[in-house]
Scaffold this motif. Structure first.
Motif, PDB file in Angstrom:
ATOM      1  N   UNK A 195       0.825  -1.209   0.000  1.00 47.50           N
ATOM      2  CA  UNK A 195       0.000   0.000   0.000  1.00 47.50           C
ATOM      3  C   UNK A 195       0.860   1.262   0.000  1.00 47.50           C
ATOM      4  N   UNK A 196       2.006   1.204   0.631  1.00 48.41           N
ATOM      5  CA  UNK A 196       2.889   2.373   0.663  1.00 48.41           C
ATOM      6  C   UNK A 196       3.368   2.771  -0.731  1.00 48.41           C
ATOM      7  N   UNK A 197       3.225   1.863  -1.705  1.00 46.59           N
ATOM      8  CA  UNK A 197       3.634   2.134  -3.080  1.00 46.59           C
ATOM      9  C   UNK A 197       2.436   2.473  -3.969  1.00 46.59           C
ATOM     10  N   UNK A 198       1.337   2.904  -3.358  1.00 44.76           N
ATOM     11  CA  UNK A 198       0.160   3.302  -4.127  1.00 44.76           C
ATOM     12  C   UNK A 198      -0.101   4.795  -3.958  1.00 44.76           C
ATOM     13  N   UNK A 199      -0.504   5.420  -5.045  1.00 43.85           N
ATOM     14  CA  UNK A 199      -0.881   6.833  -5.037  1.00 43.85           C
ATOM     15  C   UNK A 199      -2.253   6.945  -5.677  1.00 43.85           C
ATOM     16  N   UNK A 200      -3.143   7.727  -5.065  1.00 45.65           N
ATOM     17  CA  UNK A 200      -4.477   7.919  -5.632  1.00 45.65           C
ATOM     18  C   UNK A 200      -4.757   9.403  -5.824  1.00 45.65           C
ATOM     19  N   UNK A 201      -5.635   9.683  -6.779  1.00 47.12           N
ATOM     20  CA  UNK A 201      -6.026  11.069  -7.046  1.00 47.12           C
ATOM     21  C   UNK A 201      -7.514  11.120  -7.339  1.00 47.12           C
ATOM     22  N   UNK A 202      -8.205  12.111  -6.781  1.00 45.03           N
ATOM     23  CA  UNK A 202      -9.635  12.246  -7.013  1.00 45.03           C
ATOM     24  C   UNK A 202     -10.136  13.628  -6.659  1.00 45.03           C
ATOM     25  N   UNK A 203     -11.426  13.849  -6.916  1.00 51.46           N
ATOM     26  CA  UNK A 203     -11.977  15.190  -6.691  1.00 51.46           C
ATOM     27  C   UNK A 203     -13.331  15.213  -5.999  1.00 51.46           C
ATOM     28  N   UNK A 204     -13.977  14.028  -5.841  1.00 50.83           N
ATOM     29  CA  UNK A 204     -15.332  14.036  -5.290  1.00 50.83           C
ATOM     30  C   UNK A 204     -15.452  13.076  -4.105  1.00 50.83           C
TER      31      UNK A 204
END
Length: 272
Positions: A212-221
């Motif tokens: 999990x430490x190697x995961x990046x997420x991006x969102x807006x809602x």
């Protein structure tokens, strides 16, 4: 090399308002996949709608995954393998549709290829401006479902309080079985509690044996909140909702039309 995963929402996050990617964002995505990292297009959209958007993006299928219906379905873009499916039950579907009908709010379900609606409403027309799936019109929606849907969607063109009232009325029944999230001021997403973008992030990371430490997420809602909280690094767009910003580790300085994600992609994935 230790591989990493970039989980990204589509609309107003990875994509511009014109439903494409900026040149700098595209270059960063191409670089991270060429380096052997993964990208997961993660959306509330049905799979075929994600595929429609993906065909407009000049990116490779290598290392690409689709997460549709707010985490209900995970697909390997290159092989077509369905890694995970989590659907509503028919009983849950019927209950949600009936509750919306009693509240006089448009609500539809899905087959794997089409929207199923009880009528041709202004709300359906509004939705299909973005989601260009075929429509099956049938008063008894569940009668044409060959299997339970991944989600139901309620829509109000009035104000947010309408779908919030429906959500609040459903909460006691839904606890532990169905997640209810206002993904915009007009849309109420209703999907299995075991699904969700955050749960899908964890499932795909485990499948690919990526920590999990190697995961990046991006969102807006708000339907991105669980994903922002689950990732090693959660990034909210500066053009996003207050809830998304509160859940994120960092907030972009620029919006989706102006390369907001690019600095974070370069740093997290060690891109030139």
């Amino acid at each position: 090399m230790e591989r990493k995963i970039f989980f990204t929402d589509l609309d107003e996050t990875l994509l511009t308002t014109e439903k494409t990617m900026t040149k700098a964002t595209l270059e960063a995505v191409e670089q991270l996949t060429k380096a052997g990292h993964y990208i997961a297009l993660t959306s509330g959209r049905p799979l075929n709608s994600i595929l429609e958007a993906r065909r407009l993006l000049p990116i490779s299928d290598r290392g690409l995954f689709y997460i549709a219906y707010n985490g209900g379905l995970i697909v390997n873009a290159e092989s077509g393998e369905r890694i995970s499916e989590i659907r509503l039950t028919m009983e849950e579907t019927s209950y949600l549709l009936q509750a919306a009908k009693q509240a006089d709010i448009h609500c539809h379900a899905y087959t794997d290829d089409a929207i199923v609606s009880a009528g041709s409403t202004p709300e359906l027309a509004f939705y299909r401006k973005t989601i260009h799936l075929p429509v099956i019109l049938e008063d008894n929606i569940t009668s044409v479902l060959d299997k339970p849907p991944f989600k139901c969607l309620a829509i109000s063109l009035k104000d947010r309080s309408v779908i919030e009232a429906l959500r609040d009325s459903l909460l006691p029944w839904a606890e532990g079985r169905v997640t209810l999230i206002c993904s915009t001021d007009r849309l109420l997403e209703m999907f299995p509690a075991a699904a969700g973008k955050g749960a899908a992030l964890k499932r795909l990371a485990a499948h690919l044996q990526v920590p999990i430490s190697h995961t990046m997420s991006a969102g807006d809602q708000d339907n991105d909140i669980s994903m922002l909280e689950a990732a090693g690094l959660g990034i909210a767009m500066c053009n996003g909702s207050a809830g998304a910003k509160a859940a994120a580790d960092v907030i972009t300085k620029k919006d989706n039309n102006h390369d907001g994600l690019v600095p974070f992609l370069r740093e997290f994935f060690d891109l030139p």
